[in-house]
Design an enzyme around this catalytic site. Structure first.
Site, PDB file in Angstrom:
ATOM      1  CE  LYS A   1      -4.496   1.202   1.484  1.00 13.05           C
ATOM      2  NZ  LYS A   1      -5.450   1.457   2.550  1.00 13.05           N
TER       3      LYS A   1
ATOM      4  CD1 TRP B   1      -5.904  -1.609  -1.715  1.00 13.97           C
ATOM      5  CD2 TRP B   1      -4.050  -2.331  -0.702  1.00 13.97           C
ATOM      6  NE1 TRP B   1      -6.188  -1.813  -0.390  1.00 13.97           N
ATOM      7  CE2 TRP B   1      -5.074  -2.259   0.260  1.00 13.97           C
ATOM      8  CE3 TRP B   1      -2.791  -2.768  -0.295  1.00 13.97           C
ATOM      9  CZ2 TRP B   1      -4.882  -2.597   1.594  1.00 13.97           C
ATOM     10  CZ3 TRP B   1      -2.598  -3.099   1.033  1.00 13.97           C
ATOM     11  CH2 TRP B   1      -3.636  -3.015   1.966  1.00 13.97           C
TER      12      TRP B   1
HETATM   13  P1  AMP Z   1      -8.471  -0.331   1.881  1.00 14.04           P
HETATM   14  O1  AMP Z   1      -9.348  -1.489   1.640  1.00 14.04           O
HETATM   15  O2  AMP Z   1      -7.803   0.179   0.674  1.00 14.04           O
HETATM   16  O3  AMP Z   1      -9.196   0.727   2.633  1.00 14.04           O
HETATM   17  O4  AMP Z   1      -7.274  -0.817   2.810  1.00 14.04           O
HETATM   18  C1  AMP Z   1      -7.487  -1.332   4.094  1.00 14.04           C
HETATM   19  C2  AMP Z   1      -6.179  -1.642   4.744  1.00 14.04           C
HETATM   20  O5  AMP Z   1      -5.387  -0.449   4.850  1.00 14.04           O
HETATM   21  C3  AMP Z   1      -6.277  -2.161   6.152  1.00 14.04           C
HETATM   22  O6  AMP Z   1      -6.540  -3.541   6.184  1.00 14.04           O
HETATM   23  C4  AMP Z   1      -4.900  -1.817   6.696  1.00 14.04           C
HETATM   24  O7  AMP Z   1      -3.937  -2.761   6.281  1.00 14.04           O
HETATM   25  C5  AMP Z   1      -4.609  -0.491   6.024  1.00 14.04           C
HETATM   26  N1  AMP Z   1      -5.011   0.630   6.895  1.00 14.04           N
HETATM   27  C6  AMP Z   1      -6.117   1.396   6.812  1.00 14.04           C
HETATM   28  N2  AMP Z   1      -6.128   2.339   7.774  1.00 14.04           N
HETATM   29  C7  AMP Z   1      -5.001   2.174   8.491  1.00 14.04           C
HETATM   30  C8  AMP Z   1      -4.449   2.820   9.640  1.00 14.04           C
HETATM   31  N3  AMP Z   1      -5.031   3.851  10.230  1.00 14.04           N
HETATM   32  N4  AMP Z   1      -3.274   2.329  10.112  1.00 14.04           N
HETATM   33  C9  AMP Z   1      -2.651   1.289   9.530  1.00 14.04           C
HETATM   34  N5  AMP Z   1      -3.124   0.646   8.454  1.00 14.04           N
HETATM   35  C10 AMP Z   1      -4.295   1.068   7.936  1.00 14.04           C
END
Ligand code: AMP
Length: 538
Positions: free
Chosen positions: A437, A442
């Protein structure tokens, strides 16, 4: 015995009606590519959503059909957020940052029959358009003074001709409202289908003061693109409470955002850490240039907000940060890092808590488990995979793909590796999924590996995440060349650049004799991360 209360469905249609009845004059500011600002109102949102519903009906869109968007944040995108679900169809936000082949896959998989495209994004659309076999009509949002591509409809002109009255259907609250795909899984992207109910309940809960907190008096700036997990729900929460909305269009650089925050008197903004790192650096360099006295808080999430970022804003600029965690599958906020009153006194501990992923929102539940699925104690020590459940957590992916992500007792396995302390604060320590990420987006390692292994000099390639100070993570490729063959970094970059946006291109290439493998023969990316995960920090 059943309660004797009305079973009135929780729908986005109600938000739209409420906006028209109570907040018709509240402003929506949209920034166009040429930086001019268009000012519309919630009254316009209601009538234009009805016009959109009429126009789409005329084009043959029926309840349950998918209408895609390929767009920046602006009022037309907002109309799709409301008009499409309220007519019973499903809005599908396409992520413009993905590789064109991925976007094409996603639009096809969802079966989008109409796509609303920003004219400024037309060059991207053209790269995958032909692959979307379900596509019947293209509506173009004119954000440039150029003729429209042949065979397309002018979004604004079509709306102008349509009736401003639409008999919104009474929808059951579990009707699908929006589809958003995530690339945060291995393999092809997966679709999450949000319901009206999940969207409305999330908006309501996000508005609580200890979550993000929204009020009528707020001016909300979703910096996070609306193609990400319903723009973190900000466009729904703002309309629910009647807050002014400021939609930044394509201008996400620190100077443009700070100008916008000052001039529109923004009170709440939300975006990924990379955006705020840039803003903090600029504020540090020119601390007196902007008056940000209107700002109440900045919601940061999508990747971990570094403690130095949260504290830098607080200590040097008197600005509060709300660190939140969420996923596409938790549409979207699951936890938020608010310090409980009795934990405020210990300044250092409170600082550390603000940088955790935080406490579950009301109605969301968290737990963590070891490799065998055994529940772990909330002792701040035991490390395991985070599982969540709640009314805005996906119960399955579209077409039931990756069903193994749900436990037999109905919890969603997040792939995030965490500890939980006795007070309930979740802290991410690692990630179980083999994904990258970067700046909140991603990057598909599988797609990059396939492309690298198609290069004549490459025998094996594994792409993994390396830590990066600005982007959180960047891709690095471990490669094994074929006997007697070689390829320079520049050659590999040029090879990949024909298929991927520049954001996808690995920052470094590590040349190995062999890529470490696990017992089943699969590449062991954990090993690569262990050994080379810090090579970009030097
Ligand atoms: P998405 O589906 O693109 O929103 O990505 C979700 C993923 O982003 C989560 O499972 C985490 O691995 C990462 N993520 C989202 N928010 C945070 C945060 N505040 N701190 C660390 N990782 C995060």
């Amino acid at each position: 015995m059943l309660g004797r209360m009305m079973d009135m469905p929780l729908t986005i249609t109600h938000l739209l009606r409420r906006a028209a009845s109570y907040h018709a004059h509240r402003e929506i500011v949209s920034v166009r590519p040429d930086k001019s600002r268009v000012r519309t109102t919630y009254g316009d949102l209601a009538t234009r959503s009805a016009r959109l519903a009429n126009a789409l009906t005329k084009l043959g869109v029926k309840p349950g059909d998918r209408v895609g968007t390929l767009a920046w944040n602006h009022h037309q995108h907002l109309e799709c957020y409301y008009g499409v679900p309220a007519m019973g169809a499903i809005v599908h936000t396409l992520n413009i940052r993905l590789a064109p082949a991925e976007i094409g896959y996603i639009a096809n998989h969802a079966g989008d029959s109409v796509i609303v495209v920003d004219q400024s994004l037309w060059p991207l659309f053209e790269k995958f358009r032909a692959s979307v076999t379900s596509l019947q009509h293209v509506m173009v949002v004119r954000d440039k003074n150029e003729p429209l591509p042949p065979g397309t409809l002018d979004y604004d002109a079509v709306l102008a001709e349509a009736s401003p009255d639409f008999a919104w259907p009474e929808l059951p609250e579990n009707t699908g409202a929006m589809i958003c795909y995530t690339s945060g899984t291995t393999g092809n992207p997966k679709g999450a289908l949000y319901s009206h109910r999940s969207t409305v309940l999330h908006a309501l809960t996000a508005s609580l003061p200890d979550v993000i907190g929204f009020a009528m008096s707020d001016v909300v700036l979703p910096v996070v693109p609306m193609f990400h997990a319903s723009g973190w729900g900000l466009p729904y929460a703002a309309v629910l409470v009647g807050a002014k909305l400021v939609l930044p269009g394509p201008h996400l650089d620190p100077t443009s955002l700070l100008d916008l925050m000052q001039q529109e008197k923004v009170t709440v903004a939300g975006g990924v850490p990379t955006i705020w790192l840039g803003i903090l650096a600029l504020l540090d360099a020119e601390p007196k240039r902007w008056d940000l006295s209107s700002v109440r808080t900045m919601a940061i999430g999508g990747s971990a907000a570094p403690p130095a970022l949260i504290d830098g804003f607080r200590v040097r600029h008197g600005l509060s940060v709300t660190h939140a965690w969420g996923m596409t599958e938790t549409n979207p906020v699951g936890t938020v890092a608010r310090v409980k009153p009795h934990l405020e006194a210990d300044v250092e501990a409170a600082k550390a808590l603000r940088a955790t992923q935080g406490l579950a929102l009301p109605f969301v539940e968290t737990r963590h488990v070891d490799d065998t699925g055994r529940l772990l104690p909330w002792d701040n020590q035991a490390v395991g995979e985070l599982e969540v459940r709640g009314p805005w957590v996906s119960a399955s992916y579209l077409k039931d793909e990756d069903a193994h992500r749900w436990t037999a007792d109905g919890w969603f396995k997040t792939g995030d590796v965490v500890t939980i302390c006795a007070e309930g604060y979740v802290r991410i320590t690692d990630r179980a999924k083999d994904v990258i990420k970067s700046g909140g987006e991603w990057i598909s390692s599988v797609a990059l590996e396939n492309a690298l292994m198609a290069h004549p000099a490459i025998a094996e390639a594994a792409v993994f995440a390396a830590a990066h100070p600005k982007w959180s993570e960047r891709p690095v490729a471990a490669i094994v060349t074929k006997p007697g063959a070689s390829a320079t970094d520049d050659e590999l970059r040029a090879h990949l650049a024909t298929q991927f946006p520049s954001m996808y291109l690995p920052d470094a290439y590590v040349r190995l004799e062999q890529i470490p493998r696990g017992s089943t023969g699969k590449f062991l990316k954990t090993k690569l991360r262990e050994q080379y995960g810090n090579i970009l920090l030097g």
